[in-house]
Design a protein around this motif. Structure first.
Motif, PDB file in Angstrom:
ATOM      1  N   VAL A 185      53.377  51.175  49.586  1.00 13.75           N
ATOM      2  CA  VAL A 185      53.957  51.453  48.264  1.00 13.75           C
ATOM      3  C   VAL A 185      55.487  51.509  48.332  1.00 13.75           C
ATOM      4  N   ASN A 186      56.028  52.040  49.411  1.00 10.35           N
ATOM      5  CA  ASN A 186      57.487  52.163  49.532  1.00 10.35           C
ATOM      6  C   ASN A 186      58.195  50.814  49.583  1.00 10.35           C
ATOM      7  N   CYS A 187      57.454  49.757  49.874  1.00  3.48           N
ATOM      8  CA  CYS A 187      58.046  48.419  49.947  1.00  3.48           C
ATOM      9  C   CYS A 187      57.913  47.650  48.633  1.00  3.48           C
ATOM     10  N   TRP A 188      57.233  48.229  47.667  1.00  2.00           N
ATOM     11  CA  TRP A 188      57.124  47.574  46.363  1.00  2.00           C
ATOM     12  C   TRP A 188      58.482  47.637  45.691  1.00  2.00           C
ATOM     13  N   LYS A 189      58.990  46.487  45.274  1.00  2.00           N
ATOM     14  CA  LYS A 189      60.388  46.416  44.834  1.00  2.00           C
ATOM     15  C   LYS A 189      60.609  46.783  43.371  1.00  2.00           C
ATOM     16  N   TYR A 190      59.561  46.922  42.577  1.00  2.00           N
ATOM     17  CA  TYR A 190      59.735  47.272  41.166  1.00  2.00           C
ATOM     18  C   TYR A 190      59.402  48.751  40.965  1.00  2.00           C
ATOM     19  N   HIS A 191      60.225  49.450  40.183  1.00  2.00           N
ATOM     20  CA  HIS A 191      59.970  50.870  39.951  1.00  2.00           C
ATOM     21  C   HIS A 191      60.310  51.253  38.509  1.00  2.00           C
ATOM     22  N   CYS A 192      59.666  52.301  38.045  1.00  2.00           N
ATOM     23  CA  CYS A 192      59.874  52.806  36.683  1.00  2.00           C
ATOM     24  C   CYS A 192      60.998  53.839  36.685  1.00  2.00           C
ATOM     25  N   THR A 193      61.986  53.632  35.868  1.00  2.00           N
ATOM     26  CA  THR A 193      63.130  54.550  35.801  1.00  2.00           C
ATOM     27  C   THR A 193      62.843  55.772  34.941  1.00  2.00           C
ATOM     28  N   PHE A 194      61.709  55.773  34.218  1.00  2.00           N
ATOM     29  CA  PHE A 194      61.365  56.912  33.375  1.00  2.00           C
ATOM     30  C   PHE A 194      60.552  57.956  34.127  1.00  2.00           C
ATOM     31  N   CYS A 195      59.766  57.526  35.110  1.00  2.00           N
ATOM     32  CA  CYS A 195      58.930  58.451  35.875  1.00  2.00           C
ATOM     33  C   CYS A 195      59.773  59.200  36.908  1.00  2.00           C
ATOM     34  N   SER A 196      59.392  60.449  37.185  1.00  2.00           N
ATOM     35  CA  SER A 196      60.090  61.243  38.199  1.00  2.00           C
ATOM     36  C   SER A 196      59.038  61.925  39.094  1.00  2.00           C
ATOM     37  N   PRO A 197      58.964  61.547  40.380  1.00  2.00           N
ATOM     38  CA  PRO A 197      59.752  60.495  41.037  1.00  2.00           C
ATOM     39  C   PRO A 197      59.365  59.109  40.511  1.00  2.00           C
ATOM     40  N   PRO A 198      60.243  58.118  40.690  1.00  2.00           N
ATOM     41  CA  PRO A 198      59.970  56.778  40.156  1.00  2.00           C
ATOM     42  C   PRO A 198      58.681  56.172  40.702  1.00  2.00           C
ATOM     43  N   LYS A 199      57.807  55.769  39.819  1.00  2.00           N
ATOM     44  CA  LYS A 199      56.582  55.104  40.230  1.00  2.00           C
ATOM     45  C   LYS A 199      56.903  53.652  40.573  1.00  2.00           C
TER      46      LYS A 199
END
Length: 320
Positions: free
Chosen positions: A171-185
């Motif tokens: 999961v840590n290598c997935w390059k797309y993340h949500c800026t609204f979730c905390s921590p970012p999903k």
């Protein structure tokens, strides 16, 4: 952004008049002050004119020759001018060297680097504008060596299957993340992130409006294909039927419809296929790794099409 006063403008049509009115004289020291990296300064060359005699020019090399020959500016033509020229006439996004039109500035910037490929990898043929980017490329093994590596964590793998398993599970290598979730999903695919933003955060589903015509598209890929084949010169045309494609690989895949050539052979059963993608899909039939499992009857399948066919015939009431 103006390199002299740092004023920012959304439209080139507003930026150009600002430069003419507010900064009639040029200070090279100030203009190049922010260029502390190895590369080229990107410049809007929509309205090129000589500040000495006010003569207008279409291309950057023309005005450079004019300054050298008519105004004795001693320009060294044995090296690059150090500028990547962009043109934005009538809200179009054009390459300042070949005048190709692009749907967004990011694609135009990527295209621009193809004119400045100064460093080429002897192993795979990829080219880079700067030496630092080239050095970063050759740090890691090529696919031809049989070794795969993750671009995010730089781990190496002996087989494609191991690399694919790492991509799916790390999961840590997935390059797309949500800026609204905390921590970012994080997400493995861009489409998954976009779907998350719509369903979880109520973001309006994104559409893509064509700047050249009234058409609107639901996906970025269909929009880019439309723009490249309808409004831009950056497309590939079939010599048999004149059909237009946004990418060369799409054209190569289409050509076999006319030629019937099957150049990709399975080294297990020697069956031949017209496209590499067809061969890759076929190779799963020889694999012991059955990727698709029916949770209702525990049957496993090598290929998605076999799994979907099983679900439709054996479990028609279950949504896949």
């Amino acid at each position: 952004m103006c390199v002299y006063c740092c004023e920012e403008y959304k439209n080139p049509s507003e930026f150009g008049p600002h430069m003419v009115k507010e900064h009639p004289t040029t200070s090279l020291q100030v203009a190049f002050m922010h260029c502390l990296y190895e590369g080229y300064i990107k410049v809007d060359c929509s309205h090129l004119r000589c500040k000495i005699c006010d003569e207008h020019f279409e291309k950057l090399p023309d005005i450079a020759k004019h300054l050298n020959n008519d105004h004795d500016k001693k320009i060294n033509f044995d090296t690059h001018l150090g500028v990547q020229p962009f043109r934005f006439p009538n809200d179009k996004l054009l390459c300042g060297l070949c005048d190709k039109n692009f749907p967004c500035l990011r694609q135009l910037s990527r295209h621009m680097t193809t004119h400045y490929q100064n460093f080429t990898c002897e192993e795979c043929g990829k080219s880079y504008t700067t030496n630092s980017a080239f050095q970063q490329h050759i740090k890691f093994p090529h696919a031809s060596s049989g070794i795969q590596y993750c671009r995010q964590c730089k781990s190496t793998f002996d087989t494609v299957a191991e690399k694919r398993e790492h991509d799916e599970k790390s999961v840590n290598c997935w390059k797309y993340h949500c800026t609204f979730c905390s921590p970012p999903k994080r997400f493995l695919r861009w489409t998954e992130k976009e779907k998350h933003l719509v369903t979880v955060h109520g973001k309006k589903e994104r559409t893509h409006d064509c700047p050249e015509c009234p058409k609107t598209f639901l996906t970025r890929e269909t929009y880019r294909n439309h723009f490249a084949t309808t409004h831009a010169e950056a497309c590939y045309v079939c010599s048999y039927c004149s059909k237009r494609f946004s990418k060369k690989r799409y054209l190569d895949e289409h050509i076999v419809v006319h030629t019937g050539v099957k150049q990709f052979e399975c080294d297990v059963c020697f069956k031949t296929f017209p496209r590499k993608a067809n061969l890759s899909q076929h190779m799963w039939t020889h694999s012991d790794n059955k990727r698709f499992e029916c949770k209702l009857c525990d049957k496993k399948f090598n290929q998605k099409i076999s799994y979907r066919s099983h679900m439709k015939t054996q479990h028609p009431d279950v949504q896949i």
